[in-house]
Design a protein around this motif. Structure first.
Motif, PDB file in Angstrom:
ATOM      1  N   GLU A  67       0.827  -1.211   0.000  1.00 32.25           N
ATOM      2  CA  GLU A  67       0.000   0.000   0.000  1.00 32.25           C
ATOM      3  C   GLU A  67       0.860   1.260   0.000  1.00 32.25           C
ATOM      4  O   GLU A  67       0.559   2.234  -0.692  1.00 32.25           O
ATOM      5  N   TYR A  68       1.936   1.247   0.765  1.00 28.90           N
ATOM      6  CA  TYR A  68       2.839   2.406   0.803  1.00 28.90           C
ATOM      7  C   TYR A  68       3.414   2.682  -0.588  1.00 28.90           C
ATOM      8  O   TYR A  68       3.386   3.810  -1.074  1.00 28.90           O
ATOM      9  N   PHE A  69       3.947   1.645  -1.232  1.00 33.07           N
ATOM     10  CA  PHE A  69       4.567   1.842  -2.535  1.00 33.07           C
ATOM     11  C   PHE A  69       3.540   2.164  -3.620  1.00 33.07           C
ATOM     12  O   PHE A  69       3.824   2.960  -4.520  1.00 33.07           O
ATOM     13  N   GLU A  70       2.355   1.578  -3.541  1.00 29.52           N
ATOM     14  CA  GLU A  70       1.301   1.931  -4.500  1.00 29.52           C
ATOM     15  C   GLU A  70       0.927   3.406  -4.365  1.00 29.52           C
ATOM     16  O   GLU A  70       0.728   4.104  -5.364  1.00 29.52           O
ATOM     17  N   ALA A  71       0.855   3.885  -3.132  1.00 31.27           N
ATOM     18  CA  ALA A  71       0.467   5.283  -2.890  1.00 31.27           C
ATOM     19  C   ALA A  71       1.548   6.261  -3.339  1.00 31.27           C
ATOM     20  O   ALA A  71       1.246   7.413  -3.647  1.00 31.27           O
ATOM     21  N   ASN A  72       2.807   5.822  -3.371  1.00 32.53           N
ATOM     22  CA  ASN A  72       3.913   6.730  -3.680  1.00 32.53           C
ATOM     23  C   ASN A  72       4.542   6.520  -5.051  1.00 32.53           C
ATOM     24  O   ASN A  72       5.445   7.263  -5.429  1.00 32.53           O
ATOM     25  N   ALA A  73       4.078   5.540  -5.791  1.00 32.76           N
ATOM     26  CA  ALA A  73       4.749   5.169  -7.039  1.00 32.76           C
ATOM     27  C   ALA A  73       4.499   6.137  -8.186  1.00 32.76           C
ATOM     28  O   ALA A  73       5.355   6.326  -9.032  1.00 32.76           O
ATOM     29  N   GLY A  74       3.340   6.721  -8.249  1.00 30.62           N
ATOM     30  CA  GLY A  74       3.033   7.587  -9.385  1.00 30.62           C
ATOM     31  C   GLY A  74       2.954   6.778 -10.666  1.00 30.62           C
ATOM     32  O   GLY A  74       2.464   5.652 -10.677  1.00 30.62           O
ATOM     33  N   GLU A  75       3.495   7.330 -11.766  1.00 32.31           N
ATOM     34  CA  GLU A  75       3.382   6.684 -13.071  1.00 32.31           C
ATOM     35  C   GLU A  75       4.352   5.518 -13.261  1.00 32.31           C
ATOM     36  O   GLU A  75       4.151   4.699 -14.144  1.00 32.31           O
ATOM     37  N   GLN A  76       5.422   5.451 -12.465  1.00 27.22           N
ATOM     38  CA  GLN A  76       6.413   4.399 -12.705  1.00 27.22           C
ATOM     39  C   GLN A  76       5.951   3.028 -12.232  1.00 27.22           C
ATOM     40  O   GLN A  76       6.509   2.019 -12.620  1.00 27.22           O
ATOM     41  N   GLY A  77       4.936   2.970 -11.392  1.00 26.74           N
ATOM     42  CA  GLY A  77       4.437   1.682 -10.913  1.00 26.74           C
ATOM     43  C   GLY A  77       5.089   1.281  -9.603  1.00 26.74           C
ATOM     44  O   GLY A  77       6.263   1.557  -9.367  1.00 26.74           O
ATOM     45  N   TYR A  78       4.320   0.649  -8.759  1.00 27.34           N
ATOM     46  CA  TYR A  78       4.820   0.333  -7.425  1.00 27.34           C
ATOM     47  C   TYR A  78       5.915  -0.731  -7.444  1.00 27.34           C
ATOM     48  O   TYR A  78       6.823  -0.701  -6.617  1.00 27.34           O
ATOM     49  N   GLN A  79       5.868  -1.674  -8.391  1.00 31.31           N
ATOM     50  CA  GLN A  79       6.910  -2.697  -8.439  1.00 31.31           C
ATOM     51  C   GLN A  79       8.259  -2.088  -8.798  1.00 31.31           C
ATOM     52  O   GLN A  79       9.291  -2.451  -8.230  1.00 31.31           O
ATOM     53  N   ALA A  80       8.266  -1.138  -9.723  1.00 29.85           N
ATOM     54  CA  ALA A  80       9.502  -0.449 -10.090  1.00 29.85           C
ATOM     55  C   ALA A  80      10.037   0.345  -8.903  1.00 29.85           C
ATOM     56  O   ALA A  80      11.252   0.402  -8.676  1.00 29.85           O
ATOM     57  N   LEU A  81       9.148   0.942  -8.137  1.00 32.32           N
ATOM     58  CA  LEU A  81       9.570   1.715  -6.966  1.00 32.32           C
ATOM     59  C   LEU A  81      10.151   0.803  -5.886  1.00 32.32           C
ATOM     60  O   LEU A  81      11.150   1.145  -5.251  1.00 32.32           O
ATOM     61  N   ILE A  82       9.548  -0.358  -5.678  1.00 36.64           N
ATOM     62  CA  ILE A  82      10.099  -1.330  -4.723  1.00 36.64           C
ATOM     63  C   ILE A  82      11.487  -1.765  -5.179  1.00 36.64           C
ATOM     64  O   ILE A  82      12.433  -1.842  -4.385  1.00 36.64           O
TER      65      ILE A  82
END
Length: 100
Positions: A67-82
């Motif tokens: 949920e944290y990464f989904e909320a902060n990922a923006g356009e790049q996607g949460y998996q890329a942010l992780i």
């Protein structure tokens, strides 16, 4: 026959090192890495070469992490942010261990 470890304690001022920023580092006597050297570079982990690219994995994460990464990922996607967060953690930890 192995020589005993001769240094009792590090004399490095780690508080000063930890407080330093990139702009505070003197690179005067460190040669720049060339593009040709980077092309020949081999990434190794634990002494073993690592193939470039990405691998697909299935991974269970705590719900609050996703949920944290989904909320902060923006356009790049949460998996890329992780992936980015994990890579930064490894690079920073590796650098800190090499310095100490």
């Amino acid at each position: 026959m192995n020589k005993p470890f001769s240094s009792k304690a590090s004399e490095t001022d780690w508080e000063r090192i930890d407080a330093m920023q990139d702009k505070d580092i003197d690179f005067y006597d460190i040669p720049e890495v060339t593009e040709e050297q980077m092309k020949r570079a081999v990434l190794r982990v634990g002494g073993k070469p690592v193939e470039p690219g990405q691998r697909r994995v299935d991974l269970l994460l705590d719900a609050f992490i996703v949920e944290y990464f989904e909320a902060n990922a923006g356009e790049q996607g949460y998996q890329a942010l992780i992936n980015q967060a994990l890579a930064e953690y490894i690079h920073n930890r590796d650098l800190e261990n090499r310095l100490r």
